[in-house]
Design an enzyme around this catalytic site. Sequence first.
Site, PDB file in Angstrom:
ATOM      1  N   ASP A  88      40.632   4.940   3.481  1.00  0.00           N
ATOM      2  CA  ASP A  88      41.614   4.723   4.527  1.00  0.00           C
ATOM      3  C   ASP A  88      40.645   4.588   6.079  1.00  0.00           C
ATOM      4  O   ASP A  88      40.093   4.359   5.767  1.00  0.00           O
ATOM      5  CB  ASP A  88      42.290   6.979   5.045  1.00  0.00           C
ATOM      6  CG  ASP A  88      41.274   8.074   5.540  1.00  0.00           C
ATOM      7  OD1 ASP A  88      39.971   7.424   5.051  1.00  0.00           O
ATOM      8  OD2 ASP A  88      41.458   8.046   6.993  1.00  0.00           O
ATOM      9  N   GLU A 181      40.219  10.545   5.146  1.00  0.00           N
ATOM     10  CA  GLU A 181      39.121  11.134   5.727  1.00  0.00           C
ATOM     11  C   GLU A 181      39.334  10.704   7.537  1.00  0.00           C
ATOM     12  O   GLU A 181      38.840  12.371   7.809  1.00  0.00           O
ATOM     13  CB  GLU A 181      38.108  10.258   5.600  1.00  0.00           C
ATOM     14  CG  GLU A 181      36.344  10.475   6.442  1.00  0.00           C
ATOM     15  CD  GLU A 181      35.758   9.822   7.138  1.00  0.00           C
ATOM     16  OE1 GLU A 181      34.707  10.250   7.903  1.00  0.00           O
ATOM     17  OE2 GLU A 181      36.738   9.808   7.855  1.00  0.00           O
TER      18      GLU A 181
HETATM   19 ZN   LIG Z   1      34.067   5.549   8.646  1.00  0.00          ZN
END
Ligand SMILES: [Zn+2]
Length: 416
Positions: A88, A181
């Site tokens: 992401d 993340e």
């Molecule tokens: Zn990163």
Amino acid sequence: MNTATIEQLIVERFLRYTAIDTRSDDHIATKPSTAGQWDLLHLLVKELKELGLEDVLLNADGFLIARIPSNIPGSAQPPVIGFMAHVDTSPDMPGNGVRPQIIEAYDGSDIPLGDQWTLTTADNPLLKKYVGSTIITTDGRTLLGADDKAGVAEIMAVLQYYHDHPEIRHGALEIIFTADEETGHGMDGFPLEQLHARCCYTMDGGRSGEIESECFHANRVDITFTGVMYHPGAARGRMVNAITMANRFCMMIPQSESPETTDEREGYYYLGEISGDSSSCTLIMNLRDFEASGMERRIRVVEATAHAVQESSAAGKVDLKVIKQYVNMAEYVSKDPLVMEKLQQAVERAGITPIMQPIRGGTDGARLSEMGIPAPNIFAGGVNFHSRFEWVAVPAMVEAAVVIDTLIHLWSSEQA
Ligand SMILES: [Zn+2]
């Protein structure tokens, strides 16, 4: 490793991956939070299978785990080691329609990003190091996504290289790609039982040479201020305005300990998001500190501040929820000293001076380290993350791939 070949393998992948909008969304609780992350994960599954890998798992939470068997003959095998990156990009900047600018034979001057913005050498002295090389920037409208598609591309390029060069001996490898993340949910529900790696290197750092085994302790605090509503014309002595309460709270947070006023080993209070109206207001804060005791102090300060606002707000209400995000991985990584020793050696063998500093942030590696698998962070080459000024020098990505390859070789002389 032939660096011209690996460069080509990295750049073609990097451009393919950055074309997919994988911006995560911290207002959505499902994992992955956005459809674009699935698109990249499915593409990676396809590419891994094209490399002849049979053990490729993509689970319902968007964790992709691929196993590459050892090709070292005999029963004496090195330990399994892992490499990890996230698919992401940050919710803080648009990540759709990324149109990378590729600047070949960079001449050392300021780089226009579209017609509104400029990447200047004054703000980016590191650019001078790459005069004559290929630089990839944004066009000023979006982020680039080198965080962390540079990491994904480097790992995939090394796997492709090994596939094309079966004579290269390596032990068993595990590759982990995660989603979300950037919203702090990257490791929620991680299937730890699937992993056999002794350690797992996270390819999610910045400029060439950076290796990191220490990060912040991180907590998020959600604070809700509930006011007492009357018609404003008849409010005297009775109305309690939630916006006023939130404002009072923000004013009491130490301004000298904000992200804008701290660096190096200093922690901070970050007022990240506010929403609401006079009847109810919600504030999201991030607390960061390298020391556990420092984090405890920050939580006490926030609680005491909330209490003070409550006391001075008559019938208004303040509710506070502290949510743990990740912890400083230093103590977990240091339990297996070989993990950082090998990493430092690998960087030096690649001809790079290691830059060891604590990360003023966190990674999925911090959470994995806490779960028992040391996962220090390695540079992936990008600079100015989460910003339209994000850029990456191709030689830095090549160096990251060389470090991956060297690490694999260094570990192959150890016994599991
Ligand atoms: Zn990163």
